[in-house]
Enzyme design. Structure first.
Site, short mmCIF file in Angstrom:
data_model
loop_
_atom_site.label_atom_id
_atom_site.label_comp_id
_atom_site.label_asym_id
_atom_site.label_seq_id
_atom_site.Cartn_x
_atom_site.Cartn_y
_atom_site.Cartn_z
N LYS A 75 36.04 33.40 47.61
CA LYS A 75 34.59 33.54 47.50
C LYS A 75 33.98 33.11 48.83
O LYS A 75 34.11 31.95 49.24
CB LYS A 75 34.05 32.68 46.37
CG LYS A 75 32.53 32.77 46.19
CD LYS A 75 32.08 31.91 45.01
CE LYS A 75 30.58 31.95 44.84
NZ LYS A 75 30.15 31.11 43.70
N LYS A 86 35.03 37.95 46.40
CA LYS A 86 33.57 38.03 46.29
C LYS A 86 32.94 37.65 47.62
O LYS A 86 33.32 36.60 48.17
CB LYS A 86 33.09 37.08 45.19
CG LYS A 86 31.58 37.06 44.98
CD LYS A 86 31.17 36.05 43.93
CE LYS A 86 29.65 36.05 43.75
NZ LYS A 86 29.18 35.07 42.79
#
Length: 327
Positions: A195, A248
């Site tokens: 992320k 992400k």
């Protein structure tokens, strides 16, 4: 073989031929729809920076989740927006918290739906960071104990999968241990493994009311310049017990999705995040792009890069298009 013997255009002459040789396909069942649940009843408010996406109470979450299921989108990812926030994000692990109540409603009325819960503290803390603050910084080791409590409370409410998104070191292992010790050995973990600290999260923070009140999240989320670091993060999560790994955001990190696909056998999820969604919506409203075509082109690129699962706010719109194309 070269021109004129070989003419690639022969197989692009019409839609049926193009469909026959298509190398990449998306189905609604591969899409996960993120949803924001709020306290109350009958509540539904559009997120101003995310047209078509709502903050809504559990009763309305159930209605939209059933609609998603009818379209073939069989999974949702639930984010909670609590009534009150505090220093330790206590509603995040409260058995009667906003997410836990919504999960129970969903499991009563949409039994076949896969309900995934986001496990992070930023939506619940008054300071907007993803953990417990000590000395002006997020304390990693204390935070992961709170995250484990949150994951367990989601499991006890009936969640089908938990998804830790905090990027604390060691959190997947601690969550796995707590789940196993309490009889949830079969509950999968989808880890936000890579992320990145991204400016594409802006509209999400509006929706979740979770911008950090001081500093930023670069001390725990990843640096956008790094790919090898992502592979190390993913390796750690798999070793600790992650069942699905996630990248992400998606669109600016297609190379990371591809690298993860080539390096690991685990299912790869990619999160087509709020900023990516809102840019498409804004340009579509201005008439600068064909919104539906651009949306499908983006989702196809994420799948082509190697994602097995796409988490996207476009899920319902994309499913309608995919279902029409099959008739």
């Amino acid at each position: 073989m070269y021109f004129p013997a070989y003419r690639p255009r022969r197989l692009r002459k019409n839609e049926r031929l193009r469909e026959m040789i298509a190398e990449t396909a998306i189905s609604p069942g591969e899409l996960v729809y993120p949803m924001f649940v709020t306290p109350g009843k009958g509540e539904k408010a559009e997120v101003s920076s995310m047209p078509g996406i709502y903050k809504q109470s559990a009763d309305n979450i159930v209605k939209e989740a059933l609609e998603a299921e009818k379209l073939g989108v069989n999974s949702i990812l639930l984010f909670g927006i609590p009534e009150k926030k505090d220093e330790t994000g206590s509603e995040g692990y409260d058995p009667n918290g906003v997410v836990q109540r919504a999960v129970r409603e969903l499991k009563k009325k949409a039994k076949g739906l896969v309900v995934i819960t986001d496990v992070c503290m930023c939506e619940y803390t008054s300071h907007g960071h993803c953990g417990i603050i000590k000395g002006g910084e997020v304390d990693n080791d204390e935070t992961i104990e709170y995250l484990a409590k949150m994951a367990l409370s989601h499991a006890e409410a009936g969640a089908d999968m938990v998804a830790p998104s905090d990027m604390m070191d060691g959190r997947v292992g601690v969550i796995r241990d707590v789940l196993d010790e309490n009889g949830f050995e079969s509950l999968p973990i989808m880890a936000y493994s890579a992320k990145y600290a991204s400016s594409f999260y802006g509209p999400f923070r509006d929706a979740a009311e979770s911008p950090p009140q001081f500093g930023d999240r670069k001390g725990y989320q990843m640096d956008r310049r790094n790919v090898r670091e992502a592979m190390r993060e993913i390796t750690l999560d798999i070793e600790e017990g992650a069942d699905i790994i996630m990248i992400k955001p998606a669109l600016s990190y297609l190379d990371v999705i591809r690298a993860a696909r080539e390096e690991f056998d685990h299912p790869v999820a990619a999160y087509n995040v709020s900023g990516e969604y809102s840019m498409v919506k804004a340009a579509g409203r201005m008439g600068w792009i064909d919104e539906s075509e651009v949306m499908m082109e983006i989702l196809t690129s994420i799948k082509r890069a190697g994602a097995d699962i796409i988490i996207t706010y476009h899920a319902l719109e994309a499913a309608r298009i995919l279902n029409r194309s099959r008739k």
